[in-house]
Design an enzyme around this catalytic site. Sequence first.
Site, mmCIF file in Angstrom:
data_model
loop_
_atom_site.group_PDB
_atom_site.id
_atom_site.type_symbol
_atom_site.label_atom_id
_atom_site.label_comp_id
_atom_site.label_asym_id
_atom_site.label_seq_id
_atom_site.Cartn_x
_atom_site.Cartn_y
_atom_site.Cartn_z
ATOM 1 N N CYS A 1 -26.608 -8.135 -25.182
ATOM 2 C CA CYS A 1 -27.639 -8.376 -24.162
ATOM 3 C C CYS A 1 -27.756 -9.881 -23.891
ATOM 4 C CB CYS A 1 -28.975 -7.802 -24.621
ATOM 5 S SG CYS A 1 -29.820 -8.803 -25.858
ATOM 6 N N CYS B 1 -32.048 -7.215 -32.071
ATOM 7 C CA CYS B 1 -30.715 -6.640 -31.869
ATOM 8 C C CYS B 1 -29.830 -6.879 -33.094
ATOM 9 C CB CYS B 1 -30.038 -7.291 -30.667
ATOM 10 S SG CYS B 1 -30.790 -6.916 -29.073
ATOM 11 N N GLU C 1 -35.741 -1.664 -34.674
ATOM 12 C CA GLU C 1 -36.743 -1.509 -33.616
ATOM 13 C C GLU C 1 -38.155 -1.547 -34.189
ATOM 14 O OE1 GLU C 1 -35.531 1.946 -31.347
ATOM 15 O OE2 GLU C 1 -33.864 0.813 -30.465
ATOM 16 N N ASN C 2 -39.121 -1.580 -33.268
ATOM 17 C CA ASN C 2 -40.510 -1.704 -33.671
ATOM 18 C C ASN C 2 -41.402 -0.952 -32.690
ATOM 19 O OD1 ASN C 2 -43.262 -3.398 -33.754
ATOM 20 N ND2 ASN C 2 -42.178 -3.679 -35.675
ATOM 21 N N ASN D 1 -29.468 -3.168 -35.404
ATOM 22 C CA ASN D 1 -30.723 -3.319 -34.659
ATOM 23 C C ASN D 1 -31.874 -2.699 -35.442
ATOM 24 O OD1 ASN D 1 -29.374 -0.893 -34.041
ATOM 25 N ND2 ASN D 1 -30.243 -0.740 -31.995
ATOM 26 N N TYR E 1 -42.464 -2.519 -28.865
ATOM 27 C CA TYR E 1 -41.045 -2.507 -28.501
ATOM 28 C C TYR E 1 -40.424 -3.906 -28.415
ATOM 29 C CZ TYR E 1 -42.067 2.322 -27.003
ATOM 30 O OH TYR E 1 -42.451 3.628 -26.952
ATOM 31 N N GLU F 1 -26.797 -8.160 -33.218
ATOM 32 C CA GLU F 1 -26.128 -9.467 -33.216
ATOM 33 C C GLU F 1 -27.055 -10.564 -33.709
ATOM 34 O OE1 GLU F 1 -26.493 -7.225 -30.791
ATOM 35 O OE2 GLU F 1 -25.304 -7.810 -29.052
HETATM 36 N N1 THU Z 1 -29.275 -3.671 -28.720
HETATM 37 C C1 THU Z 1 -28.598 -4.431 -29.625
HETATM 38 O O1 THU Z 1 -28.749 -4.266 -30.841
HETATM 39 N N2 THU Z 1 -27.738 -5.377 -29.153
HETATM 40 C C2 THU Z 1 -27.539 -5.627 -27.833
HETATM 41 O O2 THU Z 1 -26.950 -6.635 -27.479
HETATM 42 C C3 THU Z 1 -27.996 -4.654 -26.856
HETATM 43 C C4 THU Z 1 -29.169 -3.833 -27.286
HETATM 44 C C5 THU Z 1 -30.218 -2.672 -29.222
HETATM 45 C C6 THU Z 1 -31.659 -3.025 -29.009
HETATM 46 C C7 THU Z 1 -32.317 -1.663 -29.020
HETATM 47 O O3 THU Z 1 -32.620 -1.332 -30.374
HETATM 48 C C8 THU Z 1 -31.255 -0.722 -28.516
HETATM 49 O O4 THU Z 1 -30.023 -1.437 -28.585
HETATM 50 C C9 THU Z 1 -31.477 -0.242 -27.093
HETATM 51 O O5 THU Z 1 -31.697 -1.305 -26.249
#
Ligand code: THU
Length: 134
Positions: A87, A53, A44-45, A42, A48, A55
């Site tokens: 998610c 993610c 992030e930024n 993942n 937000y 995947e």
């Molecule tokens: N996240 C993922 O990388 N994959 C998912 O399927 C669930 C959430 C990450 C996104 C964010 O960086 C962190 O988990 C918290 O939500």
Amino acid sequence: MTDRELVERAFGMLQYSYVPYSGFPVGAALECEDGTVFTGCNVENAAYGSTICAERTALVKAVSEGHRDDLVRLAVVGNSRDYCWPCGACRQMLYEFAPGLVLLVARGDHAFVRLTLDQLLPHGFGPKDLEQEG
Ligand code: THU
């Protein structure tokens, strides 16, 4: 490659996660029919919603390298107490290319469960639904 090996490839990606906001690293490893593995984490930024993610990172790496109809197995892992379930957005993105994809979903103690994407996204909307009329 065994399920365990693919899961460990995903764990190896946690070190690259960029998670200054959530502190929740996620790793992924997506295997193709020919054995090629695309990894992801993942990212992030500060805005937000622009976060991607693990995947989807792995998926867009695969698709952008020409792997679209040959995705077979995906490991998703976190340092979490519970299994690191994909998610909704990731389930939908994966469903586009591989509704029957095998998922290996792991938690922080490296235990994992094996199931298929259509179990996680039953009655999913995909390309097939746009082919129908009336
Ligand atoms: N996240 C993922 O990388 N994959 C998912 O399927 C669930 C959430 C990450 C996104 C964010 O960086 C962190 O988990 C918290 O939500």
